[in-house]
Design a protein around this motif. Structure first.
Motif, short mmCIF file in Angstrom:
data_model
loop_
_atom_site.label_atom_id
_atom_site.label_comp_id
_atom_site.label_asym_id
_atom_site.label_seq_id
_atom_site.Cartn_x
_atom_site.Cartn_y
_atom_site.Cartn_z
N LEU A 143 -6.49 -14.89 -45.89
CA LEU A 143 -6.21 -13.83 -47.00
C LEU A 143 -5.01 -14.47 -47.76
CD1 LEU A 143 -6.29 -10.46 -45.03
CD2 LEU A 143 -7.77 -11.61 -46.39
N GLN A 144 -4.30 -15.58 -47.36
CA GLN A 144 -3.29 -16.15 -48.20
C GLN A 144 -4.05 -17.22 -49.04
OE1 GLN A 144 0.11 -15.62 -48.30
NE2 GLN A 144 -0.72 -13.77 -47.11
N CYS A 145 -5.42 -17.41 -49.08
CA CYS A 145 -5.82 -18.18 -50.04
C CYS A 145 -6.19 -17.90 -51.28
CB CYS A 145 -7.47 -18.82 -49.19
SG CYS A 145 -7.05 -19.60 -47.63
N GLN A 146 -6.15 -16.65 -51.75
CA GLN A 146 -6.61 -16.08 -53.00
C GLN A 146 -5.24 -15.88 -53.76
OE1 GLN A 146 -7.43 -14.16 -50.19
NE2 GLN A 146 -9.24 -15.53 -49.99
N ILE A 147 -5.24 -16.68 -54.56
CA ILE A 147 -3.97 -17.15 -55.57
C ILE A 147 -4.30 -17.07 -57.04
CG2 ILE A 147 -1.77 -18.28 -55.76
CD1 ILE A 147 -1.99 -19.57 -53.01
N PRO A 148 -4.00 -16.00 -57.64
CA PRO A 148 -4.59 -15.96 -59.25
C PRO A 148 -3.25 -16.62 -59.80
CG PRO A 148 -4.67 -13.78 -58.22
CD PRO A 148 -4.24 -14.71 -56.97
N ILE B 32 -15.31 -14.44 -55.07
CA ILE B 32 -16.67 -14.54 -54.94
C ILE B 32 -16.93 -15.93 -54.88
CG2 ILE B 32 -18.58 -14.65 -56.58
CD1 ILE B 32 -18.52 -12.07 -55.50
N HIS B 33 -16.06 -16.87 -55.58
CA HIS B 33 -16.32 -18.39 -55.29
C HIS B 33 -16.06 -18.83 -53.91
CE1 HIS B 33 -16.89 -17.90 -59.60
NE2 HIS B 33 -17.89 -19.06 -59.47
N GLN B 34 -14.96 -18.42 -53.45
CA GLN B 34 -14.78 -18.61 -52.07
C GLN B 34 -15.54 -18.23 -51.08
OE1 GLN B 34 -10.64 -16.98 -51.41
NE2 GLN B 34 -9.63 -18.69 -52.25
N SER B 35 -16.28 -17.06 -51.40
CA SER B 35 -17.36 -16.44 -50.51
C SER B 35 -18.66 -17.67 -50.67
CB SER B 35 -17.86 -15.40 -50.84
OG SER B 35 -16.85 -14.51 -50.52
N TYR B 36 -18.92 -18.14 -51.84
CA TYR B 36 -19.77 -19.14 -51.99
C TYR B 36 -19.60 -20.45 -51.13
CZ TYR B 36 -22.54 -16.95 -55.53
OH TYR B 36 -23.53 -15.90 -56.46
N GLU B 37 -18.40 -20.86 -51.22
CA GLU B 37 -18.18 -21.83 -50.68
C GLU B 37 -18.32 -21.86 -48.78
OE1 GLU B 37 -17.72 -25.03 -51.55
OE2 GLU B 37 -17.98 -24.53 -53.61
N MET C 280 -9.03 -11.88 -59.24
CA MET C 280 -9.01 -11.81 -57.64
C MET C 280 -10.43 -12.01 -57.54
SD MET C 280 -7.60 -11.75 -54.85
CE MET C 280 -5.90 -11.26 -55.30
N LEU C 281 -11.33 -11.12 -58.18
CA LEU C 281 -12.93 -11.03 -57.83
C LEU C 281 -13.33 -12.29 -58.22
CD1 LEU C 281 -15.54 -9.39 -57.46
CD2 LEU C 281 -15.51 -9.20 -60.02
N PHE C 282 -12.96 -13.10 -59.24
CA PHE C 282 -13.53 -14.53 -59.51
C PHE C 282 -13.26 -15.35 -58.45
CE2 PHE C 282 -13.49 -18.55 -61.56
CZ PHE C 282 -14.68 -18.57 -62.17
N ILE C 283 -12.10 -15.35 -57.93
CA ILE C 283 -11.76 -16.24 -56.98
C ILE C 283 -12.22 -15.88 -55.48
CG2 ILE C 283 -9.60 -16.97 -55.28
CD1 ILE C 283 -7.87 -16.53 -57.68
#
Length: 260
Positions: free
Chosen positions: A15-20, A35-40, A30-33
């Protein structure tokens, strides 16, 4: 120490990996980050499953190979559905933070390039996007030289007693494999006489279809968000993505459709 849900899954670290990066920050970044982290994360799981599938083919594990292919298909259906969420991001919402992306681009996803190479879309020029000698570069270089999933499948067919030509088994793995009329003839025979392996073939077609569906949804999502603008990182955006459409990764399995 007692293992807990959070400690096992490293939830606090995750949960520390989402840094706008936008000022405020902008609500939709936040949504953009995420979603793309989920893809990875799903790309990581796909590589995990497909590398396992190569092992199963090598060991002649028909049923487990089919089961793994079905799981891969389920993951791709999830990836396609995630586009629905990303499409809730309007053009104005995306533009509110797009400039913060600078040179960052989805084209730089080394795991997605690994998947492309594993499926057989070999292109050494794609290594130019990574620093020579870096971990990402070396991973892609290894994939470039390695047999593809299709090569593993052909080896599996050989062990099952099907006479795959030697030229197909010992080709240059760093090149894109060309469709083979000889292989297609064998595949037609398999469809007519080997029900389980023909089911594996159909599962491969399912994966190919889902890949093409994901590419199409990705193109339309980009078009509705940024239109014909250049992509981040200097890419051609939707114009480039359209060139990737309708290119099957297992062309031999499509070519035989008109022969039945």
């Amino acid at each position: 120490m007692t293992i807990t849900y959070s400690s096992y899954l490293k939830v606090d670290e995750l949960l520390q990996c989402q840094i706008p990066l936008s000022d405020g920050p902008e609500h939709d970044e936040m949504l953009f980050i995420i979603i793309h982290q989920s893809y990875e994360l799903w790309f990581k799981q796909l590589l995990h499953e497909l590398d396992y599938l190569v092992v199963l083919f090598d060991e002649g594990e028909r049923n487990r190979a089919l089961h793994t292919l079905k799981r891969v298909g389920a993951i791709y259906r999830t990836l396609i559905q995630q586009v629905d969420i990303l499409e809730t991001l309007t053009p104005l919402e995306f533009m509110s933070f797009r400039d913060r992306l600078s040179t960052a681009s989805g084209f730089q996803s080394f795991q997605f390039r690994e998947l492309e190479f594993l499926y057989g879309a070999k292109d050494p020029k794609k290594l130019d996007n990574y620093e020579a000698g870096s971990e990402h570069y070396l991973r892609l270089q290894k994939r470039l030289q390695a047999p593809t999933l299709w090569d593993a499948f052909l080896n599996f067919l050989t062990k099952e007693g099907h006479p795959i030509p030697e030229s197909e088994l010992k080709r240059d793995f760093s090149k894109i494999a060309e469709p083979s009329p000889a292989v297609q003839k064998i595949l037609i025979d398999i469809y007519r006489n080997d029900p389980l392996i023909s089911e594996i073939c159909e599962a491969l077609v399912d994966i190919d279809t889902l890949l093409q569906q994901w590419r199409y949804r990705h193109v339309k999502m980009v078009e509705r968000t940024i239109g014909s603008k250049m992509g981040t990182g200097g890419s051609n955006g939707a114009a480039y993505l359209r060139t990737t459409l309708f290119k099957p990764v297992f062309p031999d399995l499509w070519a035989i459709r008109s022969e039945f």
